[in-house]
Design a protein around this motif. Structure first.
Motif, PDB file in Angstrom:
ATOM      1  N   ILE A 197       0.859  -1.181   0.000  1.00  0.00           N
ATOM      2  CA  ILE A 197       0.000   0.000   0.000  1.00  0.00           C
ATOM      3  C   ILE A 197       0.897   1.233   0.000  1.00  0.00           C
ATOM      4  O   ILE A 197       1.709   1.421   0.912  1.00  0.00           O
ATOM      5  N   LEU A 198       0.755   2.064  -1.031  1.00  0.00           N
ATOM      6  CA  LEU A 198       1.482   3.326  -1.117  1.00  0.00           C
ATOM      7  C   LEU A 198       0.495   4.465  -0.906  1.00  0.00           C
ATOM      8  O   LEU A 198      -0.484   4.593  -1.652  1.00  0.00           O
ATOM      9  N   GLU A 199       0.738   5.278   0.116  1.00  0.00           N
ATOM     10  CA  GLU A 199      -0.106   6.437   0.398  1.00  0.00           C
ATOM     11  C   GLU A 199       0.728   7.707   0.281  1.00  0.00           C
ATOM     12  O   GLU A 199       1.818   7.792   0.861  1.00  0.00           O
ATOM     13  N   ASN A 200       0.223   8.684  -0.456  1.00  0.00           N
ATOM     14  CA  ASN A 200       0.926   9.944  -0.647  1.00  0.00           C
ATOM     15  C   ASN A 200       0.007  11.119  -0.359  1.00  0.00           C
ATOM     16  O   ASN A 200      -1.135  11.152  -0.830  1.00  0.00           O
ATOM     17  N   SER A 201       0.519  12.077   0.411  1.00  0.00           N
ATOM     18  CA  SER A 201      -0.199  13.310   0.712  1.00  0.00           C
ATOM     19  C   SER A 201       0.724  14.483   0.433  1.00  0.00           C
ATOM     20  O   SER A 201       1.948  14.371   0.570  1.00  0.00           O
ATOM     21  N   ALA A 202       0.142  15.619   0.069  1.00  0.00           N
ATOM     22  CA  ALA A 202       0.955  16.802  -0.209  1.00  0.00           C
ATOM     23  C   ALA A 202       0.135  18.057   0.036  1.00  0.00           C
ATOM     24  O   ALA A 202      -1.096  18.060  -0.139  1.00  0.00           O
ATOM     25  N   PHE A 203       0.826  19.121   0.441  1.00  0.00           N
ATOM     26  CA  PHE A 203       0.185  20.424   0.621  1.00  0.00           C
ATOM     27  C   PHE A 203       1.206  21.503   0.302  1.00  0.00           C
ATOM     28  O   PHE A 203       2.378  21.400   0.694  1.00  0.00           O
TER      29      PHE A 203
END
Length: 330
Positions: free
Chosen positions: A174-180
């Motif tokens: 599972i690859l989870e990516n978040s960005a802001f």
């Protein structure tokens, strides 16, 4: 990528005349190359986050520290218009009317055709892969302050190969990516950018295969956060200066499933490598912490000599500190 065995793993590539150990990875100009796994990226990506991807295979800028392929991924940013996108992708071993149906393992066929004394074997296969995410941005204050953010999940479920059906094991990633990102035009000659990217790789049953039955496989967890603060000032038409600070909070953990089940590495069953070359009971466990910090300043000065010759003088300096601690044990 046979049967999904490389899905969710890093790709290896080279430029002419150099090895992959010379490669360099950057996000928005922030150096994120993992110096403990030379030439590798310290995280994984959501490619819908990027507005631009820059590759250099030769004739690199003098500020580049190595001679290999340079990869810089530029994330999107907010503008005066609200914009966004979303996606959902799914692939499955049973969908599309059987057009992509995978081969039935030999030992499940009614009349398996095998050579004399040939043993049956099933290869790696994809169970299902699901990829979904969104990105959006817009103005907080028009012409002054903008925001942008993104999130995605890539759920990769594979089956590892084995000699018999009972040997087939799940190998899930599972690859989870978040960005802001926040862009602020403080004044007409000065702009500021603050950004945060976080990539977390979780893997359940890593290295599953004929020599690594399930109790000896790893569960992996590896969140990596990237922080960046950057300020650019235009002094006049001939000179500008940019300074930034960035931090990469990298690392991962590999926990043997038998150790997790026992509640403590010390209570896990004794590790055994049997006469058939198969690991049994338990395996190596540990974690690796790989943080880095970078301070960088750069600028350009433009000037002319005569009426037809123009010049650009680039200058700057940077310092990157990378530290690694990797305690592993049986």
């Amino acid at each position: 990528n046979v049967g999904g065995n490389e899905s969710g793993q890093q790709a290896v590539f080279v430029g002419q005349g150099v090895t992959d150990e010379e490669n360099a990875f950057m996000v928005d100009g922030v150096e994120i190359t993992d110096m403990s796994a030379i030439g590798s990226s310290s995280t994984y990506y959501d490619f819908d986050q990027f507005a631009e991807m820059q590759f250099a295979t030769g004739g690199s800028d003098v500020s580049k520290a190595s001679s290999g392929v340079s990869v810089n991924m530029v994330t999107k940013r907010g503008t005066n218009e609200f914009r966004g996108s979303a996606r959902f992708f799914r692939t499955d071993d049973r969908y599309f009317g059987g057009a992509l149906e995978q081969e039935v393992p030999v030992f499940e066929q009614p009349d398996p055709i095998l050579a004399p004394e040939q043993e049956s074997f099933v290869g790696n296969s994809i169970d299902k892969i699901t990829d979904y995410g969104f990105e959006a941005g817009g103005p907080v204050l028009r012409d002054r302050l903008w925001f942008w953010g993104a999130f995605c999940t890539n759920d990769i479920r594979n089956r590892s190969g084995g000699d018999v059906l009972e040997d087939v094991q799940p190998d899930d990633t599972i690859l989870e990516n978040s960005a802001f990102k926040l862009n602020w035009q403080i004044a007409s000659p000065n702009s500021f950018v603050a950004s945060w990217n976080n990539g977390n790789k979780q893997k359940f049953g890593r290295d599953a295969g004929p020599t690594r039955p399930r109790p000896t496989t790893w569960d992996q967890r590896g969140p990596t956060a990237i922080y960046k603060f950057e300020d650019t000032h235009v002094f006049n038409a001939s000179m500008f200066l940019t300074g930034n600070y960035s931090k990469v909070d990298g690392g991962f953990e590999l926990a043997c499933i038998a150790c997790k089940a026992a509640g403590s590495p010390d209570a896990a069953p004794e590790t055994l490598w049997d006469a058939d070359g198969v690991w049994q009971n338990s395996f190596l466990s540990g974690r690796s912490s790989r943080p880095s910090e970078e301070f960088k300043i750069s600028g350009s000065y433009f000037f002319n000599t005569g009426s037809s010759t123009s010049h650009e003088l680039k200058y700057g300096a940077r310092m990157r500190d990378f530290e690694a601690q990797s305690p592993f044990h049986w």
